[in-house]
Scaffold this active site. Structure first.
Site, PDB file in Angstrom:
ATOM      1  N   SER A  14     -20.365 -32.401 -38.766  1.00 42.67           N
ATOM      2  CA  SER A  14     -20.695 -32.080 -40.159  1.00 42.67           C
ATOM      3  C   SER A  14     -20.274 -33.245 -41.043  1.00 42.67           C
ATOM      4  O   SER A  14     -19.312 -33.973 -40.723  1.00 42.67           O
ATOM      5  CB  SER A  14     -19.960 -30.819 -40.616  1.00 42.67           C
ATOM      6  OG  SER A  14     -20.037 -30.694 -42.034  1.00 42.67           O
ATOM      7  N   TYR A  59     -11.988 -26.121 -41.523  1.00 43.03           N
ATOM      8  CA  TYR A  59     -13.325 -26.458 -40.996  1.00 43.03           C
ATOM      9  C   TYR A  59     -13.502 -27.975 -40.951  1.00 43.03           C
ATOM     10  O   TYR A  59     -14.005 -28.520 -39.956  1.00 43.03           O
ATOM     11  CB  TYR A  59     -14.386 -25.802 -41.877  1.00 43.03           C
ATOM     12  CG  TYR A  59     -15.812 -26.119 -41.473  1.00 43.03           C
ATOM     13  CD1 TYR A  59     -16.365 -25.576 -40.321  1.00 43.03           C
ATOM     14  CD2 TYR A  59     -16.608 -26.958 -42.254  1.00 43.03           C
ATOM     15  CE1 TYR A  59     -17.692 -25.862 -39.952  1.00 43.03           C
ATOM     16  CE2 TYR A  59     -17.922 -27.239 -41.897  1.00 43.03           C
ATOM     17  CZ  TYR A  59     -18.457 -26.697 -40.746  1.00 43.03           C
ATOM     18  OH  TYR A  59     -19.753 -26.987 -40.391  1.00 43.03           O
TER      19      TYR A  59
HETATM   20  P1  NDP Z   1     -25.458 -20.244 -38.145  1.00 42.30           P
HETATM   21  O1  NDP Z   1     -24.282 -19.448 -38.566  1.00 42.30           O
HETATM   22  O2  NDP Z   1     -26.747 -20.062 -38.854  1.00 42.30           O
HETATM   23  O3  NDP Z   1     -25.704 -20.076 -36.562  1.00 42.30           O
HETATM   24  C1  NDP Z   1     -24.606 -20.253 -35.718  1.00 42.30           C
HETATM   25  C2  NDP Z   1     -25.061 -20.235 -34.282  1.00 42.30           C
HETATM   26  O4  NDP Z   1     -23.906 -20.469 -33.457  1.00 42.30           O
HETATM   27  C3  NDP Z   1     -25.630 -18.905 -33.854  1.00 42.30           C
HETATM   28  O5  NDP Z   1     -26.585 -19.123 -32.842  1.00 42.30           O
HETATM   29  C4  NDP Z   1     -24.400 -18.191 -33.309  1.00 42.30           C
HETATM   30  O6  NDP Z   1     -24.694 -17.179 -32.347  1.00 42.30           O
HETATM   31  C5  NDP Z   1     -23.692 -19.341 -32.638  1.00 42.30           C
HETATM   32  N1  NDP Z   1     -22.261 -19.078 -32.498  1.00 42.30           N
HETATM   33  C6  NDP Z   1     -21.355 -18.837 -33.476  1.00 42.30           C
HETATM   34  N2  NDP Z   1     -20.142 -18.606 -32.944  1.00 42.30           N
HETATM   35  C7  NDP Z   1     -20.295 -18.707 -31.604  1.00 42.30           C
HETATM   36  C8  NDP Z   1     -19.436 -18.536 -30.511  1.00 42.30           C
HETATM   37  N3  NDP Z   1     -18.133 -18.225 -30.670  1.00 42.30           N
HETATM   38  N4  NDP Z   1     -19.933 -18.677 -29.266  1.00 42.30           N
HETATM   39  C9  NDP Z   1     -21.247 -18.981 -29.083  1.00 42.30           C
HETATM   40  N5  NDP Z   1     -22.111 -19.145 -30.073  1.00 42.30           N
HETATM   41  C10 NDP Z   1     -21.644 -19.008 -31.331  1.00 42.30           C
HETATM   42  O7  NDP Z   1     -24.978 -21.769 -38.277  1.00 42.30           O
HETATM   43  P2  NDP Z   1     -25.799 -23.137 -38.490  1.00 42.30           P
HETATM   44  O8  NDP Z   1     -27.043 -23.107 -37.739  1.00 42.30           O
HETATM   45  O9  NDP Z   1     -25.813 -23.421 -39.931  1.00 42.30           O
HETATM   46  O10 NDP Z   1     -24.770 -24.171 -37.843  1.00 42.30           O
HETATM   47  C11 NDP Z   1     -24.961 -24.763 -36.577  1.00 42.30           C
HETATM   48  C12 NDP Z   1     -23.990 -25.938 -36.457  1.00 42.30           C
HETATM   49  O11 NDP Z   1     -24.220 -26.862 -37.518  1.00 42.30           O
HETATM   50  C13 NDP Z   1     -22.516 -25.527 -36.567  1.00 42.30           C
HETATM   51  O12 NDP Z   1     -21.747 -26.302 -35.677  1.00 42.30           O
HETATM   52  C14 NDP Z   1     -22.178 -25.878 -38.008  1.00 42.30           C
HETATM   53  O13 NDP Z   1     -20.808 -26.109 -38.177  1.00 42.30           O
HETATM   54  C15 NDP Z   1     -23.009 -27.115 -38.195  1.00 42.30           C
HETATM   55  N6  NDP Z   1     -23.289 -27.447 -39.603  1.00 42.30           N
HETATM   56  C16 NDP Z   1     -24.008 -26.602 -40.403  1.00 42.30           C
HETATM   57  C17 NDP Z   1     -24.250 -26.950 -41.713  1.00 42.30           C
HETATM   58  C18 NDP Z   1     -25.026 -26.089 -42.647  1.00 42.30           C
HETATM   59  O14 NDP Z   1     -25.053 -26.392 -43.858  1.00 42.30           O
HETATM   60  N7  NDP Z   1     -25.685 -25.029 -42.188  1.00 42.30           N
HETATM   61  C19 NDP Z   1     -23.759 -28.232 -42.279  1.00 42.30           C
HETATM   62  C20 NDP Z   1     -23.034 -29.035 -41.329  1.00 42.30           C
HETATM   63  C21 NDP Z   1     -22.818 -28.654 -40.052  1.00 42.30           C
HETATM   64  P3  NDP Z   1     -25.002 -15.641 -32.828  1.00 42.30           P
HETATM   65  O15 NDP Z   1     -26.349 -15.692 -33.491  1.00 42.30           O
HETATM   66  O16 NDP Z   1     -25.000 -14.876 -31.556  1.00 42.30           O
HETATM   67  O17 NDP Z   1     -23.918 -15.260 -33.787  1.00 42.30           O
END
Ligand code: NDP
Length: 244
Positions: free
Chosen positions: A140, A153
């Site tokens: 991020s 975070y």
């Molecule tokens: P979302 O919350 O929209 O989706 C998260 C995803 O990760 C889901 O598929 C979820 O599964 C899965 N997940 C969460 N916790 C776990 C776990 N303990 N084990 C396995 N899977 C898990 O997040 P984003 O798509 O926004 O984020 C994806 C990545 O991008 C993350 O690493 C985030 O930190 C990073 N990011 C996002 C930003 C943003 O603005 N959105 C900015 C910068 C970085 P389930 O659906 O089953 O809960």
């Protein structure tokens, strides 16, 4: 950027950025296995999209925060695919935290998922990754730019960036390339473009808008492709200029 014949794992592929990455890798011809935490329905939607693109798709429940579960999920995915060429470690969680109100539970949840999960994930995938393998970590921009109420975070994502560099050096002799993609504000459930803080966030972005998950996936697909054959240990910010 054909990925025909490649086998890819995307952690956290049931929604948001991970789902977009899984769909795009499949559109380029890769078979894709995703993991998810609890959202089976979302995982099934992603698998259906992978299959619609003409690729093989699989989904496995695996809690990235739990070593045994993460290990089992990656092993199941490798077995279903018949190997691993591309490992995208995207699963992550975020929560606001201030020094006055944070808790050890919040700290552990974020570090276990965002940091330990990646270490366990790569350790488990490594025996399946050969010469030419690609590892892409989703970090991020908070690793490069400070945001208040975001210490824990931000710490996890600083660790992702540092691990990516160390792993790139460790795995270079084996021909495995490791890179980090750092999204800026991206419109997902984690950070909706119509959310409480969206206007304030958008005002900091030179391009004046949130990113779309597909725009993060574009960078990942490039790094997974032959076009990125001489790139390792780098960090690619996909952030509308917010870190400039
Ligand atoms: P979302 O919350 O929209 O989706 C998260 C995803 O990760 C889901 O598929 C979820 O599964 C899965 N997940 C969460 N916790 C776990 C776990 N303990 N084990 C396995 N899977 C898990 O997040 P984003 O798509 O926004 O984020 C994806 C990545 O991008 C993350 O690493 C985030 O930190 C990073 N990011 C996002 C930003 C943003 O603005 N959105 C900015 C910068 C970085 P389930 O659906 O089953 O809960």
């Amino acid at each position: 950027m054909s990925l025909k014949g490649k086998k890819a794992i995307v952690t956290g592929g049931s929604r948001g950025i991970g789902a977009a990455i899984a769909r795009q890798l499949a559109a380029e011809g890769a078979d894709v296995a995703i993991t998810y935490a609890g959202n089976r329905e979302g995982a099934e939607v992603t698998v259906a999209a992978i299959e619609k693109a003409g690729a093989r798709g699989f989904a496995f429940q695996a809690d990235a925060a739990n070593s045994a579960s993460q290990q089992a999920g990656i092993e199941q995915a490798a077995a279903a695919l018949g190997g691993i060429d591309i490992l995208v470690q995207n699963a992550g969680v975020a929560a606001f935290s201030t020094l006055d109100t944070d808790t050890d539970d919040a700290f552990d949840r974020m570090f276990d998922t965002n940091v330990k999960g990646l270490n366990v994930g790569l350790r488990t995938a490594l025996p399946h990754l050969g010469e030419g393998g690609r590892v892409i970590l989703i970090g991020s921009v908070v690793a490069d730019k400070g945001f208040a109420a975001n210490g824990i975070y931000s710490g996890t994502k600083g660790a992702v960036k540092a691990m990516g560099r160390a792993w790139a050096l460790e795995l270079a002799p084996r021909g495995i390339l490791v890179n980090v993609v750092q999204p800026g504000a991206t419109d997902t459930d984690m950070n909706p473009a119509d959310g409480e803080f969206a206007r304030q966030v958008t005002s900091m972005v030179p391009l004046g808008r949130y990113g779309r998950p597909e725009e993060i996936a574009n960078a990942v697909t490039f790094l997974a492709s032959d076009k990125a054959s001489y790139i390792t240990g780098t960090t690619l910010n996909v952030d509308g200029g917010v870190t400039v």
